[in-house]
Design an enzyme around this catalytic site. Structure first.
Site, PDB file in Angstrom:
ATOM      1  N   ARG A  87       1.183 -17.937  10.547  1.00 41.76           N
ATOM      2  CA  ARG A  87       0.293 -16.951  11.187  1.00 41.76           C
ATOM      3  C   ARG A  87      -0.082 -17.357  12.616  1.00 41.76           C
ATOM      4  NH1 ARG A  87       1.663 -14.911   7.152  1.00 41.76           N
ATOM      5  NH2 ARG A  87       0.533 -13.432   5.832  1.00 41.76           N
ATOM      6  N   SER A 102      -5.243  -9.664   5.115  1.00 42.50           N
ATOM      7  CA  SER A 102      -5.918 -10.946   4.868  1.00 42.50           C
ATOM      8  C   SER A 102      -6.864 -11.238   6.020  1.00 42.50           C
ATOM      9  CB  SER A 102      -4.911 -12.088   4.794  1.00 42.50           C
ATOM     10  OG  SER A 102      -3.996 -11.867   3.767  1.00 42.50           O
ATOM     11  N   GLU A 109      -8.259 -14.985  10.344  1.00 40.77           N
ATOM     12  CA  GLU A 109      -6.888 -14.652  10.766  1.00 40.77           C
ATOM     13  C   GLU A 109      -6.856 -13.426  11.662  1.00 40.77           C
ATOM     14  OE1 GLU A 109      -3.089 -13.131  11.025  1.00 40.77           O
ATOM     15  OE2 GLU A 109      -4.245 -12.183   9.450  1.00 40.77           O
TER      16      GLU A 109
HETATM   17  N1  EPU Z   1      -5.838 -15.595  -5.656  1.00 43.74           N
HETATM   18  C1  EPU Z   1      -6.966 -15.537  -6.453  1.00 43.74           C
HETATM   19  N2  EPU Z   1      -7.837 -14.501  -6.278  1.00 43.74           N
HETATM   20  C2  EPU Z   1      -7.633 -13.520  -5.375  1.00 43.74           C
HETATM   21  C3  EPU Z   1      -6.484 -13.566  -4.562  1.00 43.74           C
HETATM   22  C4  EPU Z   1      -5.599 -14.615  -4.705  1.00 43.74           C
HETATM   23  O1  EPU Z   1      -7.181 -16.400  -7.279  1.00 43.74           O
HETATM   24  O2  EPU Z   1      -8.470 -12.614  -5.297  1.00 43.74           O
HETATM   25  C5  EPU Z   1      -4.888 -16.706  -5.817  1.00 43.74           C
HETATM   26  C6  EPU Z   1      -3.947 -16.560  -6.985  1.00 43.74           C
HETATM   27  O3  EPU Z   1      -3.794 -17.836  -7.541  1.00 43.74           O
HETATM   28  C7  EPU Z   1      -2.638 -16.143  -6.365  1.00 43.74           C
HETATM   29  C8  EPU Z   1      -2.696 -16.859  -5.034  1.00 43.74           C
HETATM   30  O4  EPU Z   1      -4.087 -16.829  -4.681  1.00 43.74           O
HETATM   31  O5  EPU Z   1      -1.566 -16.594  -7.119  1.00 43.74           O
HETATM   32  C9  EPU Z   1      -1.898 -16.208  -3.945  1.00 43.74           C
HETATM   33  O6  EPU Z   1      -2.268 -14.838  -3.832  1.00 43.74           O
HETATM   34  P1  EPU Z   1      -1.279 -13.783  -3.141  1.00 43.74           P
HETATM   35  O7  EPU Z   1       0.106 -13.911  -3.675  1.00 43.74           O
HETATM   36  O8  EPU Z   1      -1.925 -12.427  -3.195  1.00 43.74           O
HETATM   37  O9  EPU Z   1      -1.165 -14.275  -1.651  1.00 43.74           O
HETATM   38  P2  EPU Z   1      -2.249 -14.816  -0.604  1.00 43.74           P
HETATM   39  O10 EPU Z   1      -1.950 -16.250  -0.339  1.00 43.74           O
HETATM   40  O11 EPU Z   1      -3.623 -14.462  -1.006  1.00 43.74           O
HETATM   41  C10 EPU Z   1      -0.667 -14.354   1.432  1.00 43.74           C
HETATM   42  C11 EPU Z   1      -0.718 -13.657   2.752  1.00 43.74           C
HETATM   43  C12 EPU Z   1      -0.586 -12.146   2.558  1.00 43.74           C
HETATM   44  C13 EPU Z   1       0.730 -11.857   1.857  1.00 43.74           C
HETATM   45  C14 EPU Z   1       0.742 -12.616   0.517  1.00 43.74           C
HETATM   46  C15 EPU Z   1       2.053 -12.491  -0.218  1.00 43.74           C
HETATM   47  C16 EPU Z   1      -2.063 -15.080   4.182  1.00 43.74           C
HETATM   48  C17 EPU Z   1      -3.342 -15.228   4.938  1.00 43.74           C
HETATM   49  N3  EPU Z   1      -1.945 -13.967   3.451  1.00 43.74           N
HETATM   50  O12 EPU Z   1      -1.825 -13.961   0.704  1.00 43.74           O
HETATM   51  O13 EPU Z   1      -0.522 -11.556   3.854  1.00 43.74           O
HETATM   52  O14 EPU Z   1       0.902 -10.465   1.627  1.00 43.74           O
HETATM   53  O15 EPU Z   1       0.542 -14.042   0.762  1.00 43.74           O
HETATM   54  O16 EPU Z   1       3.039 -13.257   0.387  1.00 43.74           O
HETATM   55  O17 EPU Z   1      -1.199 -15.939   4.270  1.00 43.74           O
HETATM   56  C18 EPU Z   1      -1.848 -10.593   5.575  1.00 43.74           C
HETATM   57  O18 EPU Z   1      -1.541 -11.567   6.279  1.00 43.74           O
HETATM   58  O19 EPU Z   1      -2.589  -9.663   6.019  1.00 43.74           O
HETATM   59  C19 EPU Z   1      -1.370 -10.524   4.202  1.00 43.74           C
HETATM   60  C20 EPU Z   1      -1.738  -9.544   3.371  1.00 43.74           C
END
Ligand code: EPU
Length: 335
Positions: free
Chosen positions: A160, A235, A331
């Site tokens: 990012r 995010s 972010e």
């Molecule tokens: N999780 C929770 N609770 C929540 C959300 C997430 O416990 O409410 C935990 C879960 O363990 C889950 C893990 O977090 O397995 C990862 O969640 P998710 O796959 O939704 O991904 P993220 O790390 O929360 C990142 C990106 C997203 C992108 C997703 C999928 C960042 C800041 N965000 O989110 O990007 O869509 O991975 O690859 O790195 C964005 O940048 O605007 C965005 C949406």
């Protein structure tokens, strides 16, 4: 060039914040952009408005970049080089690539915003970052009005992050991005848990780029709020990186803490998990809140002011620092 006065930016930012542009101009070419910069040394550049939180209520001069066009520059047996102009809608461009069987962007389906913003925060999702397929980025330097070409290795891409968010922030305007995509034998990324689950639920074992795009679209639609319905900027925070020793301390207290190794000494922890553990998931505070299906997304339930969203963000940051001794970095761009 048509300069409009006192324009609400509510339809132009996915958070749906009602900031007012005292002057607002839409730009359709680089020469128009040069002309307006010569007249107005101070301005705010608006692209798709999907990664911005307006906390200022009045913005003196806004330039909306509408540079359009998709050019196929070079087509070989295996690869294709495509230049997309900054004002093209990102997801429409991804769908255009998929319909032409050009591979590489399918995991980045349904990300809101314009193509020109993609390199700035190196958009990423489901195991792919846009840096993996960017060849070059073209910019206009604001001070000199010179056009520049940044090779991928010049862009300092990181999670990012890029040179355009660091030392060149506010100094260059991205006018187009050139991608190197595959036109056959696509390298598919579908190891990411949610994608493989989605594909197997549909009985797909040998997916096409279209299958992956459709899987990503349905995962995103199930977790992330549609900005046309509930205002949000995706995010809100980055996923924090912490030392292994700190992580091990946390793991004693929270044995199921999710984490991804980054290096020998560091792990990344999903901010969404931390925010959920801290009790914020799904909360509503006035017009603001935390999305009920993904705690990393802050939302505007109606007529929130940018500052109210920022106050909620600060409360979450304080709480995560107190509970986990982790600093969450915002972010989204704040203006
Ligand atoms: N999780 C929770 N609770 C929540 C959300 C997430 O416990 O409410 C935990 C879960 O363990 C889950 C893990 O977090 O397995 C990862 O969640 P998710 O796959 O939704 O991904 P993220 O790390 O929360 C990142 C990106 C997203 C992108 C997703 C999928 C960042 C800041 N965000 O989110 O990007 O869509 O991975 O690859 O790195 C964005 O940048 O605007 C965005 C949406």
């Amino acid at each position: 060039m048509n300069i409009q006065h006192n324009i609400s930016l509510k339809p132009f930012n996915t958070f749906g914040i009602n900031a007012i542009a005292q002057q607002f101009v839409e730009i359709n070419s680089i020469s128009e952009l040069e002309e307006v910069i010569k007249k107005k040394p101070s301005f705010f550049i608006l692209g798709g408005g999907s990664n911005i939180l307006f906390t200022q209520e009045i913005i003196p001069f806004v330039i909306k970049l509408n540079l359009k066009g998709i050019d196929i520059l070079n087509y070989s047996n295996d690869d294709v080089f495509i230049k997309v102009h900054a004002g093209e809608d990102w997801h429409s461009f991804v769908l255009w690539c998929i319909n032409n069987n050009f591979g590489g962007l399918e995991n980045l389906s349904l990300i809101p915003g314009n193509a020109g913003a993609a390199p700035i925060q190196n958009i990423g999702a489901y195991g792919v970052e846009v840096k993996d397929v960017i060849e070059e980025v073209e910019t206009l330097e604001i001070n000199t009005l010179h056009q520049h070409l940044f090779k991928n290795s010049d862009c300092q891409f990181a999670y990012r992050n890029s040179i355009f968010k660091k030392e060149l922030k506010g100094k260059h305007i991205i006018t187009s991005v050139m991608f190197k995509l595959s036109n056959k034998n696509h390298t598919l990324n579908f190891e990411y848990g949610a994608i493989s689950e989605e594909l197997s639920s549909k009985g797909i074992t040998n997916p096409t780029i279209k299958d992956i795009s459709e899987a990503v679209i349905s995962i995103r639609e199930s977790k992330l709020p549609n900005p046309k319905v509930i205002g949000n900027g995706g995010s809100f925070f980055k996923n924090p990186v912490t030392s292994i020793s700190h992580f091990k301390e946390l793991q004693i207290k929270y044995p199921s803490i999710p984490h991804y190794p980054i290096s020998e000494n560091e792990v990344k922890i999903p901010a969404g998990w931390l925010i959920e553990q801290a009790g914020f998931k799904g909360i509503k505070k006035g017009n603001t809140g935390v999305h009920s299906k993904q705690a990393l997304v802050l939302v505007n339930y109606g007529n929130a002011k940018g500052i109210e969203i920022l106050e909620l963000a600060a409360e979450i940051q304080d709480s995560i620092l107190k509970i986990f001794n982790i600093s969450l970095e915002i972010e989204v761009n704040i203006y």
